[in-house]
Design a protein around this motif. Structure first.
Motif, PDB file in Angstrom:
ATOM      1  N   MET A  83     -23.077 -26.822  -8.145  1.00  0.00           N
ATOM      2  CA  MET A  83     -23.686 -27.101  -9.449  1.00  0.00           C
ATOM      3  C   MET A  83     -25.206 -27.152  -9.348  1.00  0.00           C
ATOM      4  SD  MET A  83     -20.945 -29.874 -10.931  1.00  0.00           S
ATOM      5  CE  MET A  83     -21.559 -29.924 -12.605  1.00  0.00           C
ATOM      6  N   PRO A  84     -25.881 -26.891 -10.487  1.00  0.00           N
ATOM      7  CA  PRO A  84     -25.350 -26.521 -11.798  1.00  0.00           C
ATOM      8  C   PRO A  84     -24.877 -25.068 -11.817  1.00  0.00           C
ATOM      9  CG  PRO A  84     -27.740 -26.476 -11.858  1.00  0.00           C
ATOM     10  CD  PRO A  84     -27.362 -26.986 -10.495  1.00  0.00           C
ATOM     11  N   PHE A  85     -23.755 -24.802 -12.498  1.00  0.00           N
ATOM     12  CA  PHE A  85     -23.232 -23.450 -12.566  1.00  0.00           C
ATOM     13  C   PHE A  85     -24.161 -22.574 -13.396  1.00  0.00           C
ATOM     14  CE2 PHE A  85     -19.322 -26.052 -12.041  1.00  0.00           C
ATOM     15  CZ  PHE A  85     -18.938 -25.536 -10.819  1.00  0.00           C
ATOM     16  N   ALA A  86     -24.457 -21.390 -12.862  1.00  0.00           N
ATOM     17  CA  ALA A  86     -25.294 -20.415 -13.574  1.00  0.00           C
ATOM     18  C   ALA A  86     -24.360 -19.480 -14.324  1.00  0.00           C
ATOM     19  CB  ALA A  86     -26.161 -19.641 -12.585  1.00  0.00           C
ATOM     20  N   VAL A  87     -24.383 -19.543 -15.654  1.00  0.00           N
ATOM     21  CA  VAL A  87     -23.345 -18.884 -16.448  1.00  0.00           C
ATOM     22  C   VAL A  87     -23.902 -17.868 -17.444  1.00  0.00           C
ATOM     23  CG1 VAL A  87     -21.787 -20.848 -16.229  1.00  0.00           C
ATOM     24  CG2 VAL A  87     -23.373 -20.751 -18.159  1.00  0.00           C
ATOM     25  N   VAL A  88     -22.996 -17.006 -17.866  1.00  0.00           N
ATOM     26  CA  VAL A  88     -23.260 -16.033 -18.927  1.00  0.00           C
ATOM     27  C   VAL A  88     -22.058 -16.076 -19.857  1.00  0.00           C
ATOM     28  CG1 VAL A  88     -23.608 -13.603 -19.499  1.00  0.00           C
ATOM     29  CG2 VAL A  88     -24.602 -14.539 -17.401  1.00  0.00           C
ATOM     30  N   GLY A  89     -22.304 -16.096 -21.151  1.00  0.00           N
ATOM     31  CA  GLY A  89     -21.209 -16.092 -22.117  1.00  0.00           C
ATOM     32  C   GLY A  89     -21.249 -14.820 -22.954  1.00  0.00           C
ATOM     33  N   SER A  90     -20.090 -14.365 -23.369  1.00  0.00           N
ATOM     34  CA  SER A  90     -20.017 -13.187 -24.241  1.00  0.00           C
ATOM     35  C   SER A  90     -18.629 -13.107 -24.857  1.00  0.00           C
ATOM     36  CB  SER A  90     -20.305 -11.911 -23.457  1.00  0.00           C
ATOM     37  OG  SER A  90     -20.130 -10.775 -24.281  1.00  0.00           O
ATOM     38  N   ASP A  91     -18.574 -12.716 -26.134  1.00  0.00           N
ATOM     39  CA  ASP A  91     -17.284 -12.510 -26.778  1.00  0.00           C
ATOM     40  C   ASP A  91     -17.044 -11.023 -27.050  1.00  0.00           C
ATOM     41  OD1 ASP A  91     -19.190 -12.187 -28.692  1.00  0.00           O
ATOM     42  OD2 ASP A  91     -18.526 -13.845 -29.961  1.00  0.00           O
ATOM     43  N   LYS A  92     -17.823 -10.180 -26.371  1.00  0.00           N
ATOM     44  CA  LYS A  92     -17.673  -8.724 -26.542  1.00  0.00           C
ATOM     45  C   LYS A  92     -17.031  -8.116 -25.298  1.00  0.00           C
ATOM     46  CE  LYS A  92     -21.532  -8.127 -29.744  1.00  0.00           C
ATOM     47  NZ  LYS A  92     -22.836  -7.450 -29.989  1.00  0.00           N
ATOM     48  N   GLU A  93     -16.156  -7.132 -25.531  1.00  0.00           N
ATOM     49  CA  GLU A  93     -15.469  -6.463 -24.430  1.00  0.00           C
ATOM     50  C   GLU A  93     -16.041  -5.071 -24.210  1.00  0.00           C
ATOM     51  OE1 GLU A  93     -11.275  -6.412 -25.156  1.00  0.00           O
ATOM     52  OE2 GLU A  93     -10.989  -8.421 -24.317  1.00  0.00           O
ATOM     53  N   TYR A  94     -16.046  -4.664 -22.935  1.00  0.00           N
ATOM     54  CA  TYR A  94     -16.517  -3.331 -22.559  1.00  0.00           C
ATOM     55  C   TYR A  94     -15.539  -2.739 -21.554  1.00  0.00           C
ATOM     56  CZ  TYR A  94     -20.932  -4.791 -24.696  1.00  0.00           C
ATOM     57  OH  TYR A  94     -21.886  -5.230 -25.570  1.00  0.00           O
ATOM     58  N   GLN A  95     -15.561  -1.415 -21.474  1.00  0.00           N
ATOM     59  CA  GLN A  95     -14.696  -0.715 -20.530  1.00  0.00           C
ATOM     60  C   GLN A  95     -15.424  -0.579 -19.194  1.00  0.00           C
ATOM     61  OE1 GLN A  95     -11.804   0.338 -21.984  1.00  0.00           O
ATOM     62  NE2 GLN A  95     -10.788   1.229 -20.220  1.00  0.00           N
ATOM     63  N   VAL A  96     -14.838  -1.159 -18.139  1.00  0.00           N
ATOM     64  CA  VAL A  96     -15.424  -1.081 -16.800  1.00  0.00           C
ATOM     65  C   VAL A  96     -14.325  -0.696 -15.808  1.00  0.00           C
ATOM     66  CG1 VAL A  96     -16.613  -2.325 -14.951  1.00  0.00           C
ATOM     67  CG2 VAL A  96     -17.180  -2.816 -17.336  1.00  0.00           C
ATOM     68  N   ASN A  97     -14.493   0.445 -15.170  1.00  0.00           N
ATOM     69  CA  ASN A  97     -13.499   0.933 -14.190  1.00  0.00           C
ATOM     70  C   ASN A  97     -12.078   0.943 -14.758  1.00  0.00           C
ATOM     71  OD1 ASN A  97     -15.531   1.193 -12.225  1.00  0.00           O
ATOM     72  ND2 ASN A  97     -15.274  -0.945 -11.588  1.00  0.00           N
ATOM     73  N   GLY A  98     -11.983   1.382 -16.014  1.00  0.00           N
ATOM     74  CA  GLY A  98     -10.667   1.503 -16.646  1.00  0.00           C
ATOM     75  C   GLY A  98     -10.082   0.214 -17.167  1.00  0.00           C
ATOM     76  N   LYS A  99     -10.841  -0.893 -17.099  1.00  0.00           N
ATOM     77  CA  LYS A  99     -10.353  -2.180 -17.588  1.00  0.00           C
ATOM     78  C   LYS A  99     -11.279  -2.726 -18.665  1.00  0.00           C
ATOM     79  CE  LYS A  99     -10.216  -4.529 -13.792  1.00  0.00           C
ATOM     80  NZ  LYS A  99      -9.947  -5.644 -12.840  1.00  0.00           N
ATOM     81  N   ARG A 100     -10.699  -3.465 -19.632  1.00  0.00           N
ATOM     82  CA  ARG A 100     -11.486  -4.122 -20.658  1.00  0.00           C
ATOM     83  C   ARG A 100     -11.935  -5.480 -20.116  1.00  0.00           C
ATOM     84  NH1 ARG A 100     -13.359  -1.148 -24.604  1.00  0.00           N
ATOM     85  NH2 ARG A 100     -13.351  -2.906 -26.047  1.00  0.00           N
ATOM     86  N   VAL A 101     -13.230  -5.709 -20.107  1.00  0.00           N
ATOM     87  CA  VAL A 101     -13.758  -6.969 -19.581  1.00  0.00           C
ATOM     88  C   VAL A 101     -14.761  -7.567 -20.555  1.00  0.00           C
ATOM     89  CG1 VAL A 101     -13.452  -6.266 -17.177  1.00  0.00           C
ATOM     90  CG2 VAL A 101     -15.641  -5.835 -18.305  1.00  0.00           C
ATOM     91  N   LEU A 102     -14.853  -8.896 -20.545  1.00  0.00           N
ATOM     92  CA  LEU A 102     -15.895  -9.583 -21.317  1.00  0.00           C
ATOM     93  C   LEU A 102     -17.220  -9.383 -20.597  1.00  0.00           C
ATOM     94  CD1 LEU A 102     -14.146 -12.973 -22.169  1.00  0.00           C
ATOM     95  CD2 LEU A 102     -14.825 -11.225 -23.815  1.00  0.00           C
TER      96      LEU A 102
END
Length: 346
Positions: free
Chosen positions: A257-276
């Motif tokens: 800690m403290p955790f270094a974070v990123v938030g997102s509610d959007k999905e993208y195609q990465v290496n054939g998978k949908r990821v946030l």
């Protein structure tokens, strides 16, 4: 043998008659003519009984987010629970006035997973840290937290109490630190110092994708050092470790800690998978990829391993501290008679 009956006749009990915990086995001392009885008792079903009861009643979890506007507080909470549970905000619009005082806004949702229902309440604090003069801007937040303790306390001292007291107490406060890469602001230190003894504070570095991996690690170390020098204890507090296993697990968390974070509610195609993720000029920052940020560690810690402990520390430590203080101040709160007994039992 009835132990209560023996006590009633002041008969001393030989240690060999006392039943000690065994795994599905009752053992009697052979020297006294006893025999070993093997067989299933059913003690282990208590876990299943508790699970069934929890699934019927559900449970509450109240999380507060604090930090100045534009740090992605609402987005991160929505990402944590994979639902639109927090108000959508991307900062203040041009025609929207920044509030002159801190507003406390609560939004509740019932979310369900695997048959388990949870009433999640997200408490937002728009206006915090957004003024030119931020003196004492933590006071409305501290007041709100104590008001929830007061509500719970008043329900407890009612003569006819509700079967289940509504729990609006804040179980966790996510404090968002700006990713400056330099040091904590004085406001950060003052807020955490003043509220760390009344609520479980979990500091997080917001928008970690604005820092390089090296900058991120240096900033985390600097923040931990500043918190230690200021005498600020964030959750999980060392003094509440129950045993060596707890201490070992929590030490690893405290070191991360403290955790270094990123938030997102959007999905993208990465290496054939949908990821946030978040799209940048250099590629996609994957929210749940531990090589990109520490969101996954925060989620596992907050929800999958320590959610119940957050509730217990709130009740057994923070609330009890408030309760003891209030009762000492008033010489004991007087029970509040209920005008409607039937309603109070709901």
């Amino acid at each position: 043998m009835n132990l209560q009956l023996l006590k009633h006749h002041n008969t001393s009990i030989h240690p060999s008659y006392i039943a000690y915990p065994q795994t599905s086995r009752v053992t009697l001392d052979r020297s006294l003519g006893g025999s070993t009885l093997l067989g299933y008792i059913g003690i282990d079903t208590i876990i299943e009984q508790m699970r069934k009861k929890t699934m019927k009643t559900g449970f509450d979890f109240n999380i507060m987010v604090v930090g100045h506007s534009g740090l992605g507080k609402s987005t991160l909470v929505n990402t944590l629970f994979k639902s639109q549970v927090s108000r959508k905000s991307t900062g203040w619009a041009r025609d929207e006035k920044i509030p002159k005082t801190i507003e406390i806004k609560s939004v509740s949702h019932v979310i369900e997973e695997g048959g388990v229902k949870m009433k999640l309440t997200v408490v937002d604090t728009p206006g915090f840290g957004d003024q030119i003069n931020n003196d004492n801007c933590w006071e409305p937040i501290s007041k709100f937290i104590n008001e929830q303790y007061e509500k719970f306390l008043k329900e407890e001292v009612n003569i006819t109490r509700k079967k289940r007291i509504p729990d609006t107490r804040v179980h966790c406060c996510l404090y968002f630190i700006s990713p400056t890469g330099h040091s904590l602001r004085q406001l950060d230190i003052e807020f955490m110092k003043r509220l760390s003894h009344s609520v479980n504070i979990i500091p997080v570095i917001a928008k970690a994708d604005t820092l390089t991996v090296e900058e991120r690690q240096e900033f985390k170390q600097r923040v931990r050092k500043e918190l230690e020098m200021s005498g600020i204890e964030f959750y999980p507090q060392k003094e509440f470790d129950e045993d060596m296993e707890d201490k070992s697990d929590n030490d690893k968390i405290r070191e991360a800690m403290p955790f270094a974070v990123v938030g997102s509610d959007k999905e993208y195609q990465v290496n054939g998978k949908r990821v946030l993720g978040r799209k940048t000029a250099w590629g996609i920052v994957e929210v749940e990829n531990p090589n990109h940020c520490e969101f996954a560690q925060l989620r596992d810690f907050l929800i999958r391993s320590h959610l119940q402990d957050l509730k217990e520390v709130t009740h057994n430590i923070h609330y009890e501290t408030y309760r003891a203080k209030r009762l000492n101040e008033n010489g004991g709160l007087h029970p509040i008679p209920s005008s409607d007994t039937q309603e109070s039992n709901l």
